[in-house]
Write an enzyme that holds these catalytic residues in place. Structure first.
Site, PDB file in Angstrom:
ATOM      1  N   LYS A   1      -2.695  10.252  -9.269  1.00 21.36           N
ATOM      2  CA  LYS A   1      -1.462   9.609  -9.805  1.00 21.36           C
ATOM      3  C   LYS A   1      -1.079   9.844 -11.432  1.00 21.36           C
ATOM      4  O   LYS A   1      -1.861  10.101 -12.161  1.00 21.36           O
ATOM      5  CB  LYS A   1      -1.934   7.970  -9.780  1.00 21.36           C
ATOM      6  CG  LYS A   1      -2.193   7.361  -8.337  1.00 21.36           C
ATOM      7  CD  LYS A   1      -2.741   5.883  -8.598  1.00 21.36           C
ATOM      8  CE  LYS A   1      -1.748   5.009  -9.132  1.00 21.36           C
ATOM      9  NZ  LYS A   1      -2.048   3.553  -9.247  1.00 21.36           N
TER      10      LYS A   1
ATOM     11  N   ARG B   1      -6.078  -1.977 -21.333  1.00 18.63           N
ATOM     12  CA  ARG B   1      -5.725  -3.179 -21.227  1.00 18.63           C
ATOM     13  C   ARG B   1      -5.894  -4.007 -22.333  1.00 18.63           C
ATOM     14  O   ARG B   1      -7.096  -3.938 -23.080  1.00 18.63           O
ATOM     15  CB  ARG B   1      -6.340  -3.891 -19.997  1.00 18.63           C
ATOM     16  CG  ARG B   1      -5.810  -3.383 -18.664  1.00 18.63           C
ATOM     17  CD  ARG B   1      -6.409  -4.176 -17.509  1.00 18.63           C
ATOM     18  NE  ARG B   1      -5.513  -3.474 -16.317  1.00 18.63           N
ATOM     19  CZ  ARG B   1      -4.510  -4.033 -15.704  1.00 18.63           C
ATOM     20  NH1 ARG B   1      -3.697  -4.869 -16.115  1.00 18.63           N
ATOM     21  NH2 ARG B   1      -4.109  -3.662 -14.639  1.00 18.63           N
TER      22      ARG B   1
ATOM     23  N   THR C   1       5.868   2.150  -6.891  1.00 22.42           N
ATOM     24  CA  THR C   1       6.470   1.215  -8.091  1.00 22.42           C
ATOM     25  C   THR C   1       7.877   0.828  -7.704  1.00 22.42           C
ATOM     26  O   THR C   1       8.705   1.572  -7.866  1.00 22.42           O
ATOM     27  CB  THR C   1       6.043   1.803  -9.526  1.00 22.42           C
ATOM     28  OG1 THR C   1       4.911   2.305  -9.705  1.00 22.42           O
ATOM     29  CG2 THR C   1       6.385   0.569 -10.479  1.00 22.42           C
TER      30      THR C   1
ATOM     31  N   ARG D   1      -3.304   0.328   1.307  1.00 22.77           N
ATOM     32  CA  ARG D   1      -3.976   0.983  -0.088  1.00 22.77           C
ATOM     33  C   ARG D   1      -4.848  -0.327  -0.777  1.00 22.77           C
ATOM     34  O   ARG D   1      -4.481  -1.538  -0.508  1.00 22.77           O
ATOM     35  CB  ARG D   1      -2.845   1.030  -0.888  1.00 22.77           C
ATOM     36  CG  ARG D   1      -3.162   1.348  -2.443  1.00 22.77           C
ATOM     37  CD  ARG D   1      -1.997   1.056  -3.309  1.00 22.77           C
ATOM     38  NE  ARG D   1      -2.312   1.044  -4.663  1.00 22.77           N
ATOM     39  CZ  ARG D   1      -1.804   0.473  -5.630  1.00 22.77           C
ATOM     40  NH1 ARG D   1      -0.920  -0.607  -5.207  1.00 22.77           N
ATOM     41  NH2 ARG D   1      -2.116   0.167  -6.940  1.00 22.77           N
TER      42      ARG D   1
END
Length: 545
Positions: free
Chosen positions: A204, A71, A262, A30
């Protein structure tokens, strides 16, 4: 053999160690575009491909794009405490990378920073946003921000994503972060189509909106990833196990790979050994139906990247045996699904040594994989992109074969390559499923059973043991004696097997002889195989070389 696949995030920790990474168990590499430059990722991409080719193992590559990620872009307050009031907006204490979000925040909304380490609640807007700090801590630029329950009016594909897609268009998978609905996937697919890019898309799921729209998302995607970091921030933590199970169940129903990501081995970023809780979490994810588990910081920046992959591989292999299904749960639907059901059921009924799928699209292999059979799954295809994509599916060992024209030809080629690679051996019984080359790609329309090797004769077997050795007509000169007939006055001694050509024999006599540990095949007809090395299998009633 491990059946759950391992995705490793590449980073500084594994540069120069790609050979070890693949050898330790990595199936998919990845590339996380949230960190690093295009040039840096391209260098690792090339290094991984070279190591993969050298190893001879089929692996895949995955580009993880950021999507509409929110963010902190700037902050004048680097530390906040409970009870503080901070301003959010242009020239505020905290600025966000997507100013359009300011317009959708309302009093009562929670704003979470850095996976919920810092929590604030919007108290008023005049017009700048004022938020009360509920949980304090250190704030820094580039920290992730979540606003649970709020649809963020952000265009899905960002310029950085487009740059990476242009530069790394040959990856096998694109992991699309923060997918909210099927329109996000349509936008991504349209951009990829313009690039003539054929990578599979993994959606995702990282917020409640994605969970709510999972039916449409999974319909248009090629698989899903349960990204538990942001997902566990966006939804109540206590709901995470239930949502994980639900999302994996949806993936299985649709015959598409489901990935858990995760904090798989988070403690191993710093420590040489995992926690017991992490080991249990891995096993439970596999029992929930995960096709693959993804390591992030463990392999990208951790102190023990190779050890992390090695430990995950060992734990997964043990858990796989618990995930294997001993009975078939029939999945109704298309012709391909029905034939795939039949192939799995047949493999279980006859205790086949392997289930070989001949595929041009990978669909048949994915349908077989979702049953989680204990029988090893082999997938042969003439298309490299299909073979690499199947590196992500549970229990599937994919490999390349030459292009084929007819069913008999492709079976022969596929079995020859499988035998050369050590996936099967002479005498193995293989269930084969696939589609006729002239039929529509993605259609499964045949199932048959085949033995690996050349069958010399069939007959009625007596005894339990498979016998391999030299065959001749003179007892004591070979392991297996070949007789035209047999009666009670003539019972060969000091042989391990007997082949009787005549179909006129006394079954009770042969059963009596077999109780002495001699394997027998009777009623074969006249054979011309003297002094050859053969194998006699009384249970299957065959002799082959």
């Amino acid at each position: 053999m491990r059946k759950t696949k391992i995705i490793s995030t590449l980073g500084p920790a594994v540069e120069g160690k790609m050979d070890e990474l693949i050898k330790s168990g990595c199936d998919v590499a990845r590339f996380n575009t949230a960190h690093g430059s295009v040039e840096g990722h391209l260098d690792m991409y090339k290094e991984f491909l070279e190591a993969s080719e050298k190893s001879g193992k089929i692996t895949a590559t995955m580009l993880d794009i950021k999507g509409p990620e929110l963010r902190v872009s700037a902050c004048s307050k680097n530390f906040v405490i409970v009870g503080d009031t901070v301003t959010i907006g242009d020239d505020g204490d905290i600025e966000l990378n997507h100013p359009e979000v300011y317009d959708v925040l309302t009093p009562g909304n929670r704003v979470l920073i850095h996976d919920g380490d810092i929590v604030m609640r919007v108290v008023k807007i005049d017009p700048i946003i004022h938020a009360e700090v509920l949980i304090g801590g250190i704030i820094g630029p580039k920290m992730g921000v979540n606003v649970p329950g709020v649809h963020l009016p952000i265009e899905y594909l960002q310029e950085r994503d487009k740059l990476f897609l242009r530069k790394m268009k040959n990856v096998d998978f694109v992991a699309a972060s923060f997918v909210r609905n099927s329109r996000d996937i349509v936008e991504l697919k349209s951009f990829m189509k313009d690039l003539n890019m054929h990578s599979k898309i993994i959606a995702k799921i990282e917020n409640q909106e994605g969970v709510d729209n999972i039916e449409d998302i999974i319909e248009i995607s090629d698989g899903i990833m349960v990204a538990r970091g942001d997902l566990g921030t966006e939804i109540p933590l206590e709901n995470l196990p239930r949502v994980q199970k639900y999302l994996l169940e949806m993936a299985i129903q649709h015959g598409k790979p489901g990935i858990i990501a995760t904090q798989i081995l988070e403690s191993m970023i710093r420590n040489p050994h995992p926690t017991r809780a992490e080991i249990s979490d891995i096993a439970n994810a596999i029992l929930d139906g995960a096709d693959a588990l993804m390591l992030s910081g463990e392999t990208a920046v951790g102190k023990y990247p190779i050890e992390s992959v090695r430990i995950l591989s060992k734990v997964a292999e043990k858990a796989d045996s618990l995930a294997e299904k001993k009975s078939l749960i029939e999945l109704r639907g298309t012709l391909s699904e029905s034939v795939s059901n039949a192939a799995v059921l047949l493999a279980m009924e006859i205790d086949a040594d392997a289930l070989l799928v001949l595929t041009r699209s990978g669909k048949t292999a994915r349908l077989v994989s979702r049953h989680r059979p204990s029988t090893p799954i082999l997938a042969a295809s003439p298309f490299p992109e299909v073979v690499h994509a199947l590196a992500l599916n549970w229990g599937v060992t994919p490999y390349l074969i030459e292009s084929f024209e007819y069913s008999d030809e492709m079976v022969r080629k596929a079995l020859n390559v499988a035998e050369e690679r050590g996936y099967v051996k002479r005498g193995d019984v293989i269930v084969i499923a696939g589609g006729e080359p002239r039929s529509v790609s993605g259609t499964t329309n045949f199932v048959w059973v085949q033995l690996v090797g050349e069958v010399i004769a069939r007959g009625n077997g007596f005894g339990e043991k498979i016998v391999h050795g030299k065959i001749c007509r003179i007892p004591r000169k070979c392991d297996i004696v070949l007789l035209s007939n047999i009666d009670s006055s003539e019972q060969p001694e000091n042989v391990r097997g007997i082949v009787v050509e005549s179909d006129t024999y006394d079954p009770s006599l042969l059963r009596e002889i077999s109780r002495r540990g001699i394997s027998i095949l009777a009623g074969t007809g006249t054979l011309n195989v003297e002094n050859e090395e053969v194998t006699l299998d009384p249970k299957r009633g065959i002799i082959w070389k």
